[in-house]
Every structure is written in C-alpha cells, then in structure tokens.
Design a protein around this motif. Sequence first.
Motif, PDB file in Angstrom:
ATOM      1  N   LYS A  81       0.929  -0.981  -0.140  1.00  0.00           N
ATOM      2  CA  LYS A  81      -0.006  -0.374  -0.436  1.00  0.00           C
ATOM      3  C   LYS A  81       0.638   0.834  -0.080  1.00  0.00           C
ATOM      4  O   LYS A  81       0.146   2.356   0.287  1.00  0.00           O
ATOM      5  N   MET A  82       1.963   0.946  -0.238  1.00  0.00           N
ATOM      6  CA  MET A  82       2.617   2.077   0.290  1.00  0.00           C
ATOM      7  C   MET A  82       3.305   3.120  -1.350  1.00  0.00           C
ATOM      8  O   MET A  82       2.946   2.518  -2.581  1.00  0.00           O
ATOM      9  N   GLU A  83       2.397   4.094  -0.832  1.00  0.00           N
ATOM     10  CA  GLU A  83       2.381   5.530  -1.661  1.00  0.00           C
ATOM     11  C   GLU A  83       4.125   5.722  -2.282  1.00  0.00           C
ATOM     12  O   GLU A  83       3.868   6.523  -1.605  1.00  0.00           O
ATOM     13  N   THR A  84       3.828   6.244  -3.931  1.00  0.00           N
ATOM     14  CA  THR A  84       4.928   7.399  -3.963  1.00  0.00           C
ATOM     15  C   THR A  84       4.791   9.013  -3.067  1.00  0.00           C
ATOM     16  O   THR A  84       3.942   9.091  -2.685  1.00  0.00           O
ATOM     17  N   GLY A  85       5.945   9.122  -2.008  1.00  0.00           N
ATOM     18  CA  GLY A  85       6.101  10.050  -1.919  1.00  0.00           C
ATOM     19  C   GLY A  85       5.484   9.883  -0.543  1.00  0.00           C
ATOM     20  O   GLY A  85       6.449  10.605   0.287  1.00  0.00           O
ATOM     21  N   LYS A  86       6.425   8.492  -0.189  1.00  0.00           N
ATOM     22  CA  LYS A  86       6.213   7.977   0.594  1.00  0.00           C
ATOM     23  C   LYS A  86       7.502   7.425   1.760  1.00  0.00           C
ATOM     24  O   LYS A  86       8.400   7.231   0.918  1.00  0.00           O
ATOM     25  N   CYS A  87       7.848   7.849   3.003  1.00  0.00           N
ATOM     26  CA  CYS A  87       9.230   7.170   3.109  1.00  0.00           C
ATOM     27  C   CYS A  87       8.668   6.253   4.681  1.00  0.00           C
ATOM     28  O   CYS A  87       7.431   6.481   5.089  1.00  0.00           O
ATOM     29  N   PHE A  88       8.987   5.093   4.444  1.00  0.00           N
ATOM     30  CA  PHE A  88       8.725   3.851   6.100  1.00  0.00           C
ATOM     31  C   PHE A  88      10.260   3.404   6.210  1.00  0.00           C
ATOM     32  O   PHE A  88      11.258   3.218   5.289  1.00  0.00           O
ATOM     33  N   TYR A  89      10.060   3.594   8.253  1.00  0.00           N
ATOM     34  CA  TYR A  89      11.316   3.100   8.422  1.00  0.00           C
ATOM     35  C   TYR A  89      10.348   1.708   8.403  1.00  0.00           C
ATOM     36  O   TYR A  89       9.456   0.861   8.106  1.00  0.00           O
ATOM     37  N   ILE A  90      12.159   0.835   8.063  1.00  0.00           N
ATOM     38  CA  ILE A  90      11.504  -1.021   7.786  1.00  0.00           C
ATOM     39  C   ILE A  90      13.290  -1.317   8.659  1.00  0.00           C
ATOM     40  O   ILE A  90      14.232  -0.902   8.457  1.00  0.00           O
ATOM     41  N   PRO A  91      12.599  -2.788   8.893  1.00  0.00           N
ATOM     42  CA  PRO A  91      13.822  -3.365   9.078  1.00  0.00           C
ATOM     43  C   PRO A  91      13.998  -4.840   8.358  1.00  0.00           C
ATOM     44  O   PRO A  91      12.957  -4.964   7.800  1.00  0.00           O
ATOM     45  N   ILE A  92      15.311  -4.947   7.872  1.00  0.00           N
ATOM     46  CA  ILE A  92      16.210  -5.662   6.865  1.00  0.00           C
ATOM     47  C   ILE A  92      16.381  -6.594   7.596  1.00  0.00           C
ATOM     48  O   ILE A  92      17.122  -6.367   8.513  1.00  0.00           O
ATOM     49  N   LEU A  93      16.007  -8.332   7.217  1.00  0.00           N
ATOM     50  CA  LEU A  93      16.818  -9.054   8.586  1.00  0.00           C
ATOM     51  C   LEU A  93      17.866 -10.106   7.383  1.00  0.00           C
ATOM     52  O   LEU A  93      17.628 -10.229   6.407  1.00  0.00           O
TER      53      LEU A  93
END
Length: 372
Positions: A81-93
Amino acid sequence: MSRRIRGTPYTGMVEKHGVSDFTVVNHMLLPKGFKNSVETDYWHLSKEVQIWDVSCQRQVQISGPDASKLVQRLTPRSITKMETGKCFYIPILNENAGMINDPVLLKLDDDMFWISIADSDILLWAKAYALGLNLNVNIQEPDVYPLAIQGPKSESLMIKVFGEDIKKIKFFNFRIMDFEGTKQVVARSGYSKQDGFEIYFKAYDGHFDTIEMGEKLWKTIWDAGQEFNISPGCPNLIDRIEGGLMSYGNDFTKENNPFECNLDRYCKSSEHNFIGKKALEKIKKKGLKQKMRGVMFDGKPYKPNGKLLPVLSKNKKIIGRITSGIFSPKYKKNIGLSMISKGYWNENEKIIVETSDGKLVKGIITTMPFPK
Ligand code: THG
C-alpha cells in the motif's frame, strides 16, 4: 586520510564551522561534535534549528521492472500500500531473522526506490540477492548527500529557502522541490525527536559540480538561518536516547531480532515472502529472551566512554548492558538504552547499574521513548 574514508560535499563547511570529531558510517565521515558540549547542543536543538551533514545516510537505489518485488523481499514490512512520496521505516533481516539494517525506504516511483541505510553494506546484500533470484533490477549508490535541518524552527527556515509548499509535507512524506534549477527530494524526517527535514541533495547529470552545488545549498540555508539562530550540529545523543531512536551497530546488531528491538509493528504482514520469514515465525512461537528498554540511573553525571555499563537485578544477576547512555539535563538523571532480560523488562522495575568507577547505583526501567 585513506581514500576508503569518504568525505562529503559539506566536509569543507563543517570544518569551517569548527567540527571537533568525526566518526565513520557507511565508509563516510559523520561529524560527532562542534564547539559546544552535547548538552548545549541538546538545548539548542530543542529550541532553535540546526544543519547536519548526514551524507553517510547512503542511498541504495533499486530501479527497474522487479524493483518493488526485490524491495518487498528485503523486509517484513508490507509495501503493497506504499504510495509514491512516502517514507517507511523498515527492518532488514538476514536468514536467521537477525537485524542487518533499519533504514528509511523512499518510494520515488512504482519502479524506483531509495533505501536510506544505517551502518551496514546493504548494496552488496541486495545485489547478491537480485543476482541469485535473477531479478530485472538496477542497483547502485547514487551521488545523493542528505543534509538534515532539525529543530522547531526548521519549518520557518525551509519555507524561506524552498517556499510555502514546505508546509504541505507531512511527517515521513517527501516532495520534489526546486533549488537553483535542480530538483531535490525534501522529506519531513530526521534522526531527532524535533520537527525537521532531510534534503536528499543531488547535483544531477553532471550539469553541476557536486561540491560546488552542495556548498551553495549549505550556504543558502546557513544565511537564511541567521534570523533563526541556526547552528551546525549532528545527531545528538541526549535527544536520541530520550526519543528512543536506536543506532544500528551500537544498540542492536545481527544478533538481535526485530521483536527484541520493539519493531513488531513493522513485522505484522504474513502475506508476502521475505528473507528471515521462517526464522521470525519460529522466534514468535518460542518467545523472547530480552527486549530493548530505557534505563534511568543515579550516580555521577555519566559521560559515555565506549564501555558498556552492566545492568543488574536486585540480587546482582546481570540482566543487560547499557549500549548508549548519557546524563539527561531534562530528567536530571543518567539515561540509557539496554537489552533487558525477560522477567525484568517491565516499566518501573527496580534495577542496579554498575558505573565506570565500579560503583553500584540505583535505577529503574522506563518506556522507550522516555516518558514526556
Ligand atoms: N534518516 C534517513 N536515513 C537514515 C536515518 C535517518 N538512515 C540511517 C538511520 N537514520 C536509520 N534509523 C532510523 C531510526 C529511526 C527513525 C529513522 C531512521 C525515525 N523513527 C520514527 C520515530 O521513532 O519517531 C518513526 C518512524 C515511523 O515509524 O514511521 O525517524 O534518520 N534518511
């Protein structure tokens, strides 16, 4: 300095402003302090505005037809559901569900992402994975040098430089703004608990010299910032600990899973496949041995010295170590972040901290972020 340690377009500027120390993050310089104490900078950051060279927040650019597929495989957080113009804090495992980075993801277009990384080489990880899966993507580190404008007066300052549209940028969103005929990604975000912006400065296409244009950007903001009492700064340890902002490599490593780091809310989706999924499900079933918590403790005002302070239970059993700590002028107590063993991690639990001089002092477990 060795060629492996990279400077930034703003290194000349921070030197002019009297930078006192640097650290190295992602093989690039990050200023650690200027003329004032951490405490003076902390009060300034909470009332005024600062300019930070955070170029070491390198971008891993993933583009092409399989870009979103690859990005989704890299993180447990759903980007459907992430739209262009958004920032998401994400874990990378990794495959054991150990944390290998906690970046900010930016969606520039349906087939174009930036992963704004903490201190580990995600570019190699992403490339190897894309090769292994035979994905149709292009992965590179673009010439982008983030500059952070942080503090309560950052909005007024940014309006002066970029115009009224700055007001339309909500927290963890970005817009493309004009600077001297170049288009710049400007996000409302940053590694402080104050209002703030990050300019992902890029000189573009060889039309402009990166250092020349970077210095122009710095000077423009600096001059416009005079009426707001701007000062040069850098991520502030007191503000960061109070705000519960974790630092990869310091507070957590690949030995920690995202639940231990309180990142449960980014690991909820069961719909998609991602690296570490099986291991993460196992951990969820088994339960946790420890969790990251805030700690408040007595004793002399603590000056960080690189040593980890042991955290003990009432009966003197080691139940954690303080990975980041400092004296907080706001709480008038020492504060810290620590992984705390099961059975002891509840708020207000009484603990003991062994200080650098070997003294045992009283402390308690607090929430993260620290209570207002
Ligand atoms: N900005 C950008 N890139 C970065 C950082 C940054 N890369 C490295 C490092 N910092 C990554 N770590 C964090 C940690 C916390 C936050 C951002 C990056 C942060 N967290 C919000 C908070 O805790 O209030 C919540 C964000 C959310 O949940 O949406 O801001 O600072 N470009």
